[in-house]
Design an enzyme around this catalytic site. Structure first.
Site, PDB file in Angstrom:
ATOM      1  N   GLY A 129      57.790  38.909  33.520  1.00  0.00           N
ATOM      2  CA  GLY A 129      57.091  39.798  34.426  1.00  0.00           C
ATOM      3  C   GLY A 129      57.188  39.307  35.862  1.00  0.00           C
ATOM      4  N   CYS A 130      56.873  40.191  36.810  1.00  0.00           N
ATOM      5  CA  CYS A 130      57.040  39.850  38.228  1.00  0.00           C
ATOM      6  C   CYS A 130      56.038  38.794  38.693  1.00  0.00           C
ATOM      7  CB  CYS A 130      56.974  41.108  39.089  1.00  0.00           C
ATOM      8  SG  CYS A 130      55.532  42.152  38.797  1.00  0.00           S
ATOM      9  N   PHE A 131      54.741  39.008  38.418  1.00  0.00           N
ATOM     10  CA  PHE A 131      53.758  37.978  38.771  1.00  0.00           C
ATOM     11  C   PHE A 131      54.057  36.679  38.033  1.00  0.00           C
ATOM     12  CE2 PHE A 131      50.240  41.124  40.081  1.00  0.00           C
ATOM     13  CZ  PHE A 131      50.256  40.716  41.400  1.00  0.00           C
ATOM     14  N   ALA A 134      56.906  34.739  39.837  1.00  0.00           N
ATOM     15  CA  ALA A 134      56.499  34.103  41.097  1.00  0.00           C
ATOM     16  C   ALA A 134      55.577  32.916  40.856  1.00  0.00           C
ATOM     17  CB  ALA A 134      55.815  35.126  42.002  1.00  0.00           C
TER      18      ALA A 134
END
Length: 320
Positions: A129-131, A134
């Site tokens: 996932g994106c979060f 990061a």
């Protein structure tokens, strides 16, 4: 060249994936499957591709494609694969949450910076996932060194594209414009992914992770800050991160102050380390649609097929 297909071709991640694949020197984009747009020109939906692609969306799949990307809503990838069979040679990269957690499946978690060798040998990839991307890239080096022992506090802001193309009360322009909000405090689904990776690196020792996700009034990008206790020096911390990312082609530890225009439209993750008393602050910035989704999916495809990891992903940031 390898033949690639996309399932669920009308959304943001599919649009970015198409843009990358039609310019990838080793890929022939064979089909873009969509239940909502069959027979319509791809460039009619993804209008940034006008003049670049002649394909139409299709309701048929090529079961013999070399690689298939699943750009489906969460919960739909499992259903789609149960109803549609691909050949034994077809590699699958799933961009949903369906296979990210360890379980009774053959999907490898596709965070290249920490799972590269397994990815190279994999047939099925669960794209992070994106979060989770990061934040994991911000804190996993400490876990790898066995130094993430104390409570972690994370605050991260994502752009409107992180919510997908489906409209809701919080995605309308009139709500997002000149606005800022938090959501799913301490309960965001990406916490499970982050925790899973931490456990693997720290022999099941998991510090408490406090995560506050936020919605920003911009289109794309994630800006995340994480801090925790760290008794070492800033020089020691930088050495840990440099070692962790010495073979990473898209993740960089930098000295400059970070902002989203350094990474939007790229597959990069930039990290900045700062020391305040007995705490270390890690700032992480990525493009949520590229390093947080489609770019990382192509990075994983490159690793699987033995292509140079950066192939098709040497993208310039939209800096001005």
């Amino acid at each position: 060249m390898i033949k690639a297909g996309i399932i669920g071709g009308a959304g943001y991640t599919a649009g970015e994936l198409i843009r990358i694949l039609i310019n990838h020197p080793e890929v022939d984009l064979d089909f873009v499957y969509s239940t909502s747009q069959p027979g319509k020109p791809v460039a009619g939906v993804h209008q940034d591709l006008l003049g670049e692609i002649d394909l139409q969306f299709t309701g048929e799949i090529n079961k013999n494609a070399d690689v298939v990307f699943l750009c489906l809503g969460h919960g739909n990838s499992i259903k789609f694969l149960a109803e549609n069979q691909f050949s034994g040679k077809t590699k699958i990269v799933d961009l949903s949450t369906d296979y990210r957690m360890n379980g009774e499946h053959s999907f490898v978690y596709g965070l290249p910076e920490f799972n590269k060798e397994k990815i190279k040998k994999a047939d099925f990839i669960a794209n992070p996932g994106c979060f989770a991307t990061a934040i994991s890239l911000a804190i996993l080096p400490l876990a790898k060194a066995g130094l993430l022992q104390n409570e972690v506090h994370i605050n991260a802001v994502t752009g409107a594209t992180g919510a997908g193309t489906s409209l809701s009360a919080t995605t309308h322009f009139t709500w997002r414009d000149n606005n800022f909000s938090s959501y799913k405090a301490f309960e965001h689904q990406h916490l499970n992914e982050i925790g899973q990776s931490l456990k693997l690196l720290q022999n099941n020792k998991l510090p408490e992770i406090n995560f506050i996700p936020n919605r920003g009034n911009f289109s794309r990008g994630i800006h995340a800050t994480a801090y925790t206790k760290f008794e070492g020096s800033l020089k020691e911390a930088k050495a840990i991160y440099s070692e962790a990312y010495k073979d990473s082609v898209f993740t960089f530890v930098v000295e400059e102050e970070l902002h989203l225009k350094q990474v939007v439209n790229t597959n990069k993750c930039l990290l900045k380390l700062q020391k305040f008393g007995n705490k270390i602050l890690i700032t992480s910035v990525i493009d949520n649609l590229l390093k947080g989704a489609s770019g990382q999916a192509v990075q994983n495809m490159n690793l699987i097929f033995g292509f140079e990891e950066t192939t098709g992903l040497k993208l310039k940031a939209s800096y001005f």
